[in-house]
Design an enzyme around this catalytic site. Structure first.
Site, PDB file in Angstrom:
ATOM      1  N   GLU A 123      21.936  53.036  43.975  1.00  0.00           N
ATOM      2  CA  GLU A 123      22.269  52.202  42.816  1.00  0.00           C
ATOM      3  C   GLU A 123      22.602  50.782  43.256  1.00  0.00           C
ATOM      4  O   GLU A 123      22.001  49.809  42.798  1.00  0.00           O
ATOM      5  CB  GLU A 123      23.452  52.837  42.106  1.00  0.00           C
ATOM      6  CG  GLU A 123      24.144  51.994  41.059  1.00  0.00           C
ATOM      7  CD  GLU A 123      25.494  52.610  40.724  1.00  0.00           C
ATOM      8  OE1 GLU A 123      25.572  53.283  39.687  1.00  0.00           O
ATOM      9  OE2 GLU A 123      26.461  52.422  41.516  1.00  0.00           O
ATOM     10  N   ASP A 330      28.898  55.433  33.775  1.00  0.00           N
ATOM     11  CA  ASP A 330      27.458  55.271  33.623  1.00  0.00           C
ATOM     12  C   ASP A 330      27.114  54.700  32.248  1.00  0.00           C
ATOM     13  O   ASP A 330      26.227  53.851  32.122  1.00  0.00           O
ATOM     14  CB  ASP A 330      26.747  56.612  33.805  1.00  0.00           C
ATOM     15  CG  ASP A 330      26.428  56.919  35.254  1.00  0.00           C
ATOM     16  OD1 ASP A 330      27.011  56.271  36.142  1.00  0.00           O
ATOM     17  OD2 ASP A 330      25.611  57.835  35.507  1.00  0.00           O
TER      18      ASP A 330
END
Length: 447
Positions: A123, A330
């Protein structure tokens, strides 16, 4: 950090602007109801939409929302540069998340770390690459990609995660896990295509276009494989669901088949439908439409909050991570994703409705005091007023029609660059968000 709103401009200016924005909101609402698409500049409706939509891809124009609100262009550029320098080259103990790590045969190595958890994640590595290509920092881009390919890439054809990247590694390169998180692969692919367009292709791992094509092909076509990892047996397949044409939360067949709403990136899929491997272009065009249809299904109809995990029909998904899906870390990214899609493509007017809805919820919570985790129906779980969520809520203004959108942008403008233990996730979202809102996060089209 809690920051109180203050009047930024003279009262007479705001009185004029409030009247203007109210009129704009009314006109926009009428346009949406008629099925019109808003232009990339947000200044009105455009005629019928072709396959390229009515956003920045078609027009080449990117909004600088900060300038729209009266901030000088020079100050906007300085804010971006200050954030980049602090997060990439600031004090290593309190500011930076980017660290050089020597050299190998391919050149310099560098990683971007989650300081609080002492690891490097796909990420963050992919975010660092995207920031670097957007801001034209090729040495940092190449060093991050080199570290990623050296330590995270799984090259053993007998490994169940062959062709993917270990989603988490220690900062010495030792894997913490040997399975993939598809959001990292998605950003790797997009950053590589942009690098190819902006800088041209090199050799080996720096043949950016070839690397992007190979990874994008793997993401869709990797066959199911079972085998041992350092952490036990795994069964891993592709990263997309062919029936629903949606990204999976994980490609591990043994970990369940569901999605993460914040992994849905229709703005990227549209580009892959144009630049990716020819045989898969229709799939990615369909995936863009599938994600646009998914957003209103998965968000709460009153609060606009999206779950961390969801089934492909949009319903919240309980997992071994969460007994009941919530609006968590998230989830912050989901509103940003649909709003950037609107900004770039202007194909789904419902994204404007969703941005208005989620901003209305957070405004009601107190724009300088809301928490960063909620139940989907709006009950506060955590009280921290996180910079990362402040940032993504501001990006929602790219699609929002209500005058309150300016307040979210001003809140981000007044928020300092993250530092300290939480500077990784907050910092990456902060920097990318001010780039989006300044028009400096752009589509780099192949020559």
């Amino acid at each position: 950090m809690k920051i109180s709103l203050q009047t930024y401009f003279a009262l007479s200016w705001w009185t004029f602007r409030a009247s203007y924005m109210a009129a704009f909101a009314l006109l926009t609402t009428v346009a949406v109801c008629l099925g019109a698409r808003a232009s990339a500049t947000g200044l009105g409706a455009t005629p019928a939409v072709d396959g390229d939509g009515a956003g920045a891809y078609a027009s080449g124009r990117y909004r600088n929302v900060f300038v729209e609100l009266g901030h000088p262009e020079g100050e906007v550029s300085e804010k971006i540069e200050a954030a980049y320098q602090q997060l990439f080259h600031g004090d290593p103990l309190t500011q930076a998340v980017y660290f050089q790590a020597g050299k190998n045969a391919n050149g310099r190595l560098a990683y971007l770390t989650d300081w609080a958890n002492h690891d490097a994640r796909t990420e963050g590595m992919s975010y660092g690459m995207m920031i670097s290509v957007q801001l034209n920092h090729k040495p940092e881009f190449d060093a991050l990609w080199n570290w990623t390919k050296t330590y995270m890439y799984i090259s053993d054809p007998h490994h169940p995660s062959y062709g993917y990247f270990s989603w988490s590694c220690k900062t010495d390169g030792t894997p913490n896990e040997e399975t993939a998180a598809p959001d990292g692969e998605e950003y790797f692919v997009m950053a590589l295509y942009f690098a190819s367009a902006r800088w041209g292709n090199g050799r080996g791992i720096y043949d950016y276009n070839a690397q992007a094509d190979a990874l994008l092909t793997t993401m869709r076509h990797r066959e199911v494989m079972t085998g041992m990892t350092r952490f036990g047996p795994r069964t891993v397949g592709n990263e997309v669901d062919e029936k629903y044409k949606m990204i999976r939360f994980v490609p591990g067949v043994d970990r369940g088949d569901f999605t993460d709403p914040s992994y849905h990136l229709p703005a990227f899929y549209e580009l892959w439908a144009r630049w990716g491997p020819v045989k898969d272009r229709q799939f990615w065009a369909d995936a863009a439409e599938a994600s646009r249809g998914f957003f209103p299904k998965t968000t709460n109809p009153q609060t606009g909050l999206a779950p961390d995990y969801a089934n492909f029909d949009g319903t919240p998904k309980a997992t071994r991570f969460q007994q009941s899906s919530i609006f968590g870390y998230d989830s912050w990214r989901t509103a940003s994703n649909w709003s950037v899609d609107w900004s770039w493509w202007g194909k789904a007017p419902v994204e404007r409705v969703l941005s208005d809805r989620i901003q209305a919820f957070f405004a009601a919570q107190g724009i300088d005091a809301y928490g960063d985790q909620y139940t989907l129906d709006g009950k506060k779980i955590a009280i921290r007023h996180s910079t990362g969520l402040v940032s993504t809520n501001a990006v929602a203004s790219l699609a929002a029609t209500n005058p309150r959108a300016r307040d979210f942008v001003e809140m981000l403008w007044r928020t300092p660059v993250p530092s300290g233990e939480q500077r990784y996730f907050d910092g990456m979202l902060y920097l990318m968000s001010i780039m989006h809102l300044s028009g400096e996060f752009r589509i780099w089209v192949p020559k």
